[in-house]
Design a protein around this motif. Sequence first.
Motif, mmCIF file in Angstrom:
data_model
loop_
_atom_site.group_PDB
_atom_site.id
_atom_site.type_symbol
_atom_site.label_atom_id
_atom_site.label_comp_id
_atom_site.label_asym_id
_atom_site.label_seq_id
_atom_site.Cartn_x
_atom_site.Cartn_y
_atom_site.Cartn_z
ATOM 1 N N LEU A 122 7.772 -1.125 0.827
ATOM 2 C CA LEU A 122 7.174 0.025 0.130
ATOM 3 C C LEU A 122 7.159 -0.257 -1.363
ATOM 4 N N GLN A 181 0.821 -1.215 0.000
ATOM 5 C CA GLN A 181 0.000 0.000 0.000
ATOM 6 C C GLN A 181 0.856 1.267 0.000
ATOM 7 N N ALA A 182 1.829 1.295 0.952
ATOM 8 C CA ALA A 182 2.636 2.520 1.112
ATOM 9 C C ALA A 182 3.567 2.689 -0.080
ATOM 10 N N VAL A 189 8.916 6.823 6.086
ATOM 11 C CA VAL A 189 7.585 6.353 5.697
ATOM 12 C C VAL A 189 7.291 5.005 6.357
ATOM 13 N N ARG A 191 6.553 5.481 10.006
ATOM 14 C CA ARG A 191 5.268 6.117 10.249
ATOM 15 C C ARG A 191 4.112 5.159 9.979
ATOM 16 N N GLU A 192 4.262 4.352 8.888
ATOM 17 C CA GLU A 192 3.164 3.473 8.478
ATOM 18 C C GLU A 192 3.238 2.090 9.129
ATOM 19 N N HIS A 193 4.290 1.879 9.916
ATOM 20 C CA HIS A 193 4.484 0.570 10.556
ATOM 21 C C HIS A 193 4.502 -0.564 9.531
ATOM 22 N N VAL A 194 5.265 -0.395 8.447
ATOM 23 C CA VAL A 194 5.385 -1.462 7.444
ATOM 24 C C VAL A 194 6.863 -1.701 7.173
#
Lengths: 388, 317
Positions: free
Chosen positions: B289, B265-266, B280, B283-286
Motif C-alpha cells: 500500500l 495503487q491502493a 484494505v 479487499r484489494e488483493h494486494v
Amino acid sequence: MRRPNVVLLALMLAALVGWLGLESVNVAANRIVLGTGFRAHQVVGWPGALVSCLPLVTVAILVRRATRVRLCWALVLVVLMLMAMPAWLAIAADRLVDPSLPQSRLGIGPANWLLLFLLLLSLIELRVRLALSRWAAWWLLLPVLAAWWLALAFWLEPLALLREYRGRSDPFQTAILVHLSLVGAAVGISLVVGVLLALAMRRHAGIQRLVFSVLNIVQTMPSLALFGLLLAPLAWLAANVDWIAALGISGIGWAPALLALVGYSLLPMVRNTFVALSEVDAGVIDSARGMGMSHRQVFLQVRLPLALPVMLEGVRITTVQAIGLTAVAALIGAGGLGTFIFQGLGQAAMDLVLLGALPILFLALVADTLLGVLASRLDHRRDAGVPQ
Amino acid sequence: MIELFEVTKRFGSEAAVDGISLRVEKGQLCALVGTSGCGKSTTLRMINRLIEHSEGEIHIDGQPVRRFKEETLRRRIGYAIQSTGLFPHWTVERNIGLVPRLLKWPRDRIQARVEELMSLLGLPMESFADKYPNQLSGGQAQRVGVARALAADPDILLMDEPFGALDPITRETLQFELRDLQSRLHKTIVFVTHDMDEALRLADHLVVMRAGRIVQQGAPLELLRDPIDAFVESLLGGEDRGLKEAALTPVSHRMLPLGPHPIAQARIHRDASLHQALAVMFREHVDRLTVVDVEDMPVGELTLRCLVGVHRGEPGA
Ligand SMILES: Nc1ncnc2c1ncn2[C@@H]1O[C@H](COP(=O)(O)OP(=O)(O)O)[C@@H](O)[C@H]1O
Ligand SMILES: [Mg+2]
C-alpha cells in the motif's frame, strides 16, 4: 373503537328498566307516616314517561358503535340527564304534592337513586374511554351541580331532604365543621407520625417488622370495636389525671374518635411513605451521593421530592378512608355528619340519613379528586401526558 | 494522580477487593476490566469513598482520601455511572449545574459553565436546557451525565460502565467523543468496563482484575503482546488479540520510506491502523500500500511483510 361499548350498553338498559319499573318518587303527608310511591308513568302518564326514556335509548344506540365522536355525544347526553333530574323532581313536586298541606313532602324514590348511580358510573366509564383527566370530569359535573343547586334553592321546596336540612341548618354546618376537623386532625397527625415512623423503619429492620405487624392488627379490627376499646382506658385516664380531663378528653367524644382514626390512618400512611422513600431509584441516590451531596441534601432535594407523589397517594387513601370512618365516630359522641345518619336510622327517617350520607360521599369524592390531581401534577415531569 | 496501596475491602468476611495496588498518573485514563463481580465498581467507589476501604491506603495527589471530608472529596471528583443517575425531577440545565451549586459558585458563573459544557458535549442549549431526563435518548442522557461529572472542572473523573447500556453505534460514538475530550482536557480518569474493545480503545493504562485481585496491568499493547496467563489472554480475545494489537498500532509505526519501484495503487492514511491497512490489502488483493498524509501526498509504503513485522518475528522475540 368500532365495537359496541358493552359496559355502557348494560348501564343504559339497567337504567331503563329501573326507571320504568321502580318507584320514581314518593309523597308523604308528614315526616312520620309512610309515603306512597309513584312510578314514572304515574307521575306524568305513559306518553311522558316514554319521552323521558328517550335520552337513555339514544345513548344506548350511540354506544353500539363506540367511536370517539359517538362517545362524546353520549357524554353530552349523560351530563344533560344529570342536569334534568332535579327538573324531573320539580315536575313531580308540582303534580303530586298538595300545597295546602304544609307538612307534606316529596321523597326521592329508588328509580331516581338508581338512575343517579348508573349515570355517574357511565360518566366514569366515558371519562376513561375518552382519556379525560380527573379535572375534566369535575368540569363536566359543574353544570350538573349548578342545576341541582338552582333547583334546591328555588323549585324543590317540598323535597323531604331539603325539609330535613331546613330544620337543622345550624347543626348541619357544625357537623360538617366537626367532621372536617376530625378528618384533618387525623390525617395531619398520622402524616407526621407516619413519616417519622417510616424514617425510623428505614434505619432499623426490627422497627419495620414491629410497626407493620402492629398496624396490620389495628387495621383488621372492626371500627366500632376499636372505638369501644378506647372508651375504658381514656375514661380511666380522664378520671385519674387532672390535666387530661382539663383538656376535655374523656372516654367518649372526640378524643377516642381521633385516636382510633389515627390508628386506622397510620397503616396506609406509613406503608406508602415507606415504600415511596425506599423505591427511589438506587442509581439516582448513588449519583447524588457521588456528586458530593450531604445526607441532608440527598434526602431533602432528591429522595423526598421523588417520593412525594407516592406519599401523596397515601394521604389520598387515608383521607378518603377517614372521611368515611368519621361517620362511625358519631356513635361515641364525637359529632360529625354521622350524627344525622344514626339519628335518621333511629327515627326511621331515611331522608335524614341521606342528609348525613350524601355530604360524606361528596366530601370523599372531592378529596379523592383534589389529592389525585395534586399527585399527578407533581409527577408530570416523570410520566408526562399519561392520563389518570 | 491516584494511588492505591494494598487496598482491601471486605463485605463481612468476603474480600470483594483483595490487596490491590495501582497508580494512575495525572492525565492518564486507566481502564479496569474483568468479569462481572470481580470488584471493579468497588475499587472505583473506594476512591471517592462511596465505599470505605477496609485496609490499605488510597491517595489522591499524595493525600490520603480519608483526610478529606467525604462531601469535599466527592465535589472534587467527577462521577458518572451506567444508569446516568440524572435527577428525573430536574431539568438538564439544573442537573449539570449540580456540583457548581453545591460549591456555591455565583449564578452567572454556573450559567456560563453549563452553557460551555453543553456545547462541548454537542447538546444545543436551546433544545436541551429545559428538557427533563425522561425526554432524552440514552446517548443524550449519558452525555448529560458526563457533562454533570465535568461541571466543576474536577481533575479526576470516575466512570462506572458509563456507556454499558447504550446500543453499539451510540456507544462507539461516545467512546470517540470521550477520547477527543480527553485529548483536550487531560483529566485523570478511572474507567470501569467489561467491554475489552472499549478498554483497548480508550485506555492508557489497562488493569485486568479477577476475583478482587489485579491479574495484570500495563499499557494495552504490552498486555496484548504478553498476556500473563490464559485468563488474560482469553479476555483479550484469544487468537483475535493479534488483530486488536494491529488496531492499536498506526500505519506510520511500520511504514517504509518510498522505494525505487513504482508506487502502489491502493492507498492508506498514515494515521490509520494496521488493522485497517490489512483490511484494505485483503479487499484489494494486494500486498503493498502507498501511505499518504492528510493532503493525499505519498509519504511512504507499507508491505504485508512489514505490516505483520516479519523482521521482528525472530526466534525468541
Ligand atoms: N454493598 C455490598 N455488600 C456486600 N457485598 C457487596 C456489596 N457491593 C459489592 N459486593 C460484592 O463484592 C463483589 C464485587 O462487586 P463489584 O465491585 O460491584 O463487581 P463489578 O466488578 O461487577 O463491578 C461482588 O461479589 C459483590 O457481590
Ligand atoms: Mg460494577
